[in-house]
Design an enzyme around this catalytic site. Structure first.
Site, PDB file in Angstrom:
ATOM      1  N   SER A 570       0.814  -1.273  -0.074  1.00 60.24           N
ATOM      2  CA  SER A 570      -0.205   0.079  -0.098  1.00 60.24           C
ATOM      3  C   SER A 570       1.043   1.260   0.222  1.00 60.24           C
ATOM      4  CB  SER A 570      -0.858  -0.010   1.136  1.00 60.24           C
ATOM      5  OG  SER A 570      -2.006   0.887   0.925  1.00 60.24           O
ATOM      6  N   ASP A 656      -9.681  -3.333  -5.701  1.00 64.86           N
ATOM      7  CA  ASP A 656      -9.117  -2.458  -4.849  1.00 64.86           C
ATOM      8  C   ASP A 656      -9.748  -1.155  -5.140  1.00 64.86           C
ATOM      9  OD1 ASP A 656      -7.675  -1.112  -2.945  1.00 64.86           O
ATOM     10  OD2 ASP A 656      -5.787  -2.137  -3.501  1.00 64.86           O
ATOM     11  N   HIS A 691      -8.455  -4.210  -1.612  1.00 71.19           N
ATOM     12  CA  HIS A 691      -7.091  -3.879  -0.917  1.00 71.19           C
ATOM     13  C   HIS A 691      -6.734  -4.985  -0.189  1.00 71.19           C
ATOM     14  CE1 HIS A 691      -4.253  -0.627  -0.149  1.00 71.19           C
ATOM     15  NE2 HIS A 691      -4.405  -0.821   1.000  1.00 71.19           N
TER      16      HIS A 691
END
Length: 720
Positions: A570, A656, A691
């Site tokens: 991330s 995501d 995600h």
């Protein structure tokens, strides 16, 4: 599977599986007079069959290139499985007249939520539950395996019990896009109510009488911006929006105080916050603001009863005695006048106050000192406060925090502790005596012995002279000299990477790897200024800190560049992309999940999910040329150059909404077209995930095994 003379993988059928080469379609992005030509922006349209075909080709190439590692993947998966007590029960937590706990079963992907009745209202000792032994009065509240049946992806959002314990509000996401559907279950009859509220955020909060549920909806940018009130038994069209946050940089949420006296709407950006309150027994009343927002002031409140009077405990970072309380202070104020504050715990440069929890007769302070999270208990007396006492643990490195403590009146406190080598332990702490009663310890099958491992803290020196903490864990019997090492980093949003135990990590440690964490600036390990020194116009400190840690580990002969892999996901993927450009010679490989590697393109587009809320973290390059110019100097995608990169494995999810799949897809395409040398570049897209990656514990173990096998192969340990 074999390799041909060019290094391309050859499938078992004999056909060469070559690295996909994405077509180039130049498009211009113009800001502040700067023209950037993006040749891979066309990959953004996931509805385009050609885009999907490219991602599937990347997946096929990745699978072909890693086919030789299949036996190792299966071995690591079996190791994780063998060390995990698959059929297990969590430690029961008391709420009202029931003990609540969860079950896991061998062969089942998801957990099962249960409860059993409390035998005696004065009994706070949790029952000893044993797998396979019947539990008198057990009720199954929610079987997630049943809810997930037939779904390629499944995640639970809300799990909220009414005060009376007769209703359960829960929400599920079956796409991976973090938009949930809310349902309500009558726990007395076992029936689902007609309510079905879709396209909402994950939470749900009950009114005290159980007649209303409050939930949040999201705007087109996936920002929770509104709170709604729903009365059970009515149509959604009759729901009332009780709060709307118009500022696109603010998120909004709602919860109840532990006393259950109040509902609190909390709205805030990364720099500013504001809270609104309403009596929980008056759900159709009007929320009222506690402290009006002021830019740059963050605060959080907790209801407490002190000396028989309703009070607000307020953790804030406002100016106190002419000095900005960057690490926060704790104050108390009358509920009737929140602005009339008296400071209880003043600001300290070396202590970061992070949270305050109130109970009927005690307070619990969560704070951070010396880069470790800690807990202190503060008894309440008839006329005020008793002695504030720290809870100490005999560990060099650890993470401690308040566990499940839902009741306002309870004689003990549930506290959890873990470390890199200590499986999670859950204690009940008795404030009156200081006794710590061990209630449950994470089971690690196969004879795990913590004494066979060692954890330690080291320090590296950044280019500007700043000391950067490094955590390391390894086997005690690891040989002297440079060893294979995995260096993890994050460094954004004031998130701290604290010591934590991992069953899966043992598969690396037992093969001779060292695991290290670089606690770089931008994170929260060392207080608020540590975060401030790694964001906006100081963001590059995050990257240079990480590089300094890697160089320190090489200089001290803990590892060597040909044995070190960097890891981050991330926002930590931004870190990975940056260090790949800045110091590729230090790493043999880079592992990254859902990497934020095209930040400038994303942060320049306010129509993308979450962009506006991110401007406080990175700056607003759309309006500020200085920010634009600065971001352009480090944005990984734009700084790919013709050099020899480490081997790279990037993993992403098609659905995501936080870091769009297109970022790593573009990054890998550009790396492949630009780099020199023969390093392996792999992109793996989970076509049904978001995600958080794949869902289900066995699927997650398979994903970990895939990553670990690649990692071990990269450092030469695939045969160990």
């Amino acid at each position: 599977m074999a390799l041909d003379s060019s290094g391309s993988a050859i499938s078992n059928s004999g056909a060469a599986v070559t690295a996909p080469i994405a077509k180039r379609v130049p498009s211009e992005r113009v800001h502040h007079g700067d023209v950037f030509v993006d040749e891979y922006e066309w990959l953004r349209d996931k509805k385009d069959p050609e885009v999907i075909a490219h991602l599937e080709a990347e997946n096929a190439y990745t699978e072909a290139q890693t086919e030789k590692l299949r036996p190792l993947r299966e071995k690591i998966f079996d190791e994780i499985k063998a060390r995990t007590q698959e059929t297990d029960l969590s430690l029961p937590t008391r709420m009202g007249d029931y003990w609540y706990y969860s079950r896991t079963f061998e062969g089942k992907q998801h957990g099962v939520s249960c409860r059993c009745p409390v035998a005696d209202k004065d009994d706070w000792t949790p029952p000893q539950l044993v797998a396979g032994v019947e539990i008198p009065g057990e009720e199954v509240l929610l079987d997630l395996n049943e809810l997930a049946e037939g779904q390629e992806f499944f995640a639970l959002g809300a799990y909220s019990l009414s005060h009376a314990g007769d209703m359960l509000a829960y929400s599920v996401d079956t796409e991976g896009d973090e938009r949930y559907t809310l349902r309500v279950k009558n726990l007395t009859t076992g029936e689902l109510l007609p309510e079905e509220i879709g396209d909402i955020a994950g939470g749900a909060t009950w009114s005290l009488d159980g007649t209303h549920i409050f939930y949040q909806t999201l705007d087109e940018s996936w920002r929770p911006d509104s709170v709604w009130r729903h009365r059970l038994g009515t149509e959604r069209a009759a729901d009332v929006r009780v709060f709307h946050e118009a500022d696109e940089s603010f998120w909004v949420g709602i919860d109840a105080t532990r006393s259950e006296r109040f509902l609190v709407i909390r709205t805030g950006s990364k720099l500013t916050s504001e809270e609104w309150i309403l009596e929980a027994d008056n759900p159709e009343g009007e929320f009222r603001v506690l402290l009006p927002r002021r830019e740059g002031v963050e605060y959080g409140t907790e209801h407490a009863v002190i000396g028989g009077e309703d009070k607000l405990l307020i953790l804030h970072n406002d100016v106190v005695d002419g000095v900005k309380a960057v690490n926060s202070v704790l104050a108390v104020a009358p509920l009737s006048d929140p602005a009339d504050m008296t400071v209880l715990i003043p600001h300290r440069d070396d202590v970061r106050l992070e949270g305050i929890d109130a109970f009927a007769d005690k307070l619990v302070l969560s704070y951070r000192r010396e880069a470790l999270p800690r807990v202190a208990v503060w008894p309440l007396t008839s006329d005020g406060f008793g002695e504030l006492r720290d809870i100490d643990f005999d560990l060099a490195l650890f993470s401690a925090g308040l566990g499940g403590n839902p009741e306002w009146e309870q004689p003990m406190l549930r506290i959890g502790v873990t470390s890199f080598i200590t499986p999670t332990q859950v204690f009940d702490y008795v404030p009156e005596t200081g006794e710590m009663i061990l209630r449950k310890e994470q089971v690690v099958l196969g004879g795990y012995n913590a004494d066979e491992y060692v954890q330690q803290r080291d320090w590296a020196i950044a280019p500007d002279g700043t000391r950067v903490p490094v955590s390391l864990v390894r086997r005690k019997d690891a040989p002297a000299g440079p060893k294979p090492l995995l260096l993890y980093g994050y460094g954004s949003y004031e998130a701290a990477i604290d010591p934590y135990f991992s069953v899966a990590r043992l598969s690396l440690l037992d093969r001779g790897m060292v695991f290290a964490v670089a606690h770089v600036r931008g994170g929260g390990e060392m207080g608020r200024l540590w975060y401030e020194d790694g964001k906006t116009l100081t963001k590059k400190n995050t990257f240079t800190d990480f590089i300094a840690v890697a160089q320190h580990l090489v200089d001290t002969e803990v590892t060597a560049p040909d044995r070190m892999v960097a890891d981050g996901g991330s926002a930590g993927g931004l870190l990975m992309g940056a260090v790949a450009n800045m110091a590729p010679e230090l790493f043999s490989g880079i592992l990254t999940s859902v990497p934020f590697v095209d930040p400038l393109t994303s942060i320049l587009d306010p129509s993308l999910p979450l962009t506006v809320t991110e401007w406080d973290e990175w700056g607003n390059p759309l309006a500020d040329k200085q920010i634009y110019d600065y971001m352009k100097t480090y944005a990984p995608y734009e700084n790919v150059v013709a050099q020899d990169y480490p081997a790279i494995l990037a993993i992403t999810g098609l659905n995501d909404t936080r870091v769009l799949y297109v970022e790593p897809a573009k990054w890998v395409a550009k790396l492949r077209a630009t780099k020199t040398g023969h390093s392996q570049l792999l992109l793996k897209t989970e076509m049904t995930a978001g995600h958080g990656g794949v869902s289900g514990r066995y699927e997650k173990w398979k994903e970990i095994a895939f990553e670990f096998a690649w990692l071990l192969d990269t450092v030469g340990l695939a045969d160990v």
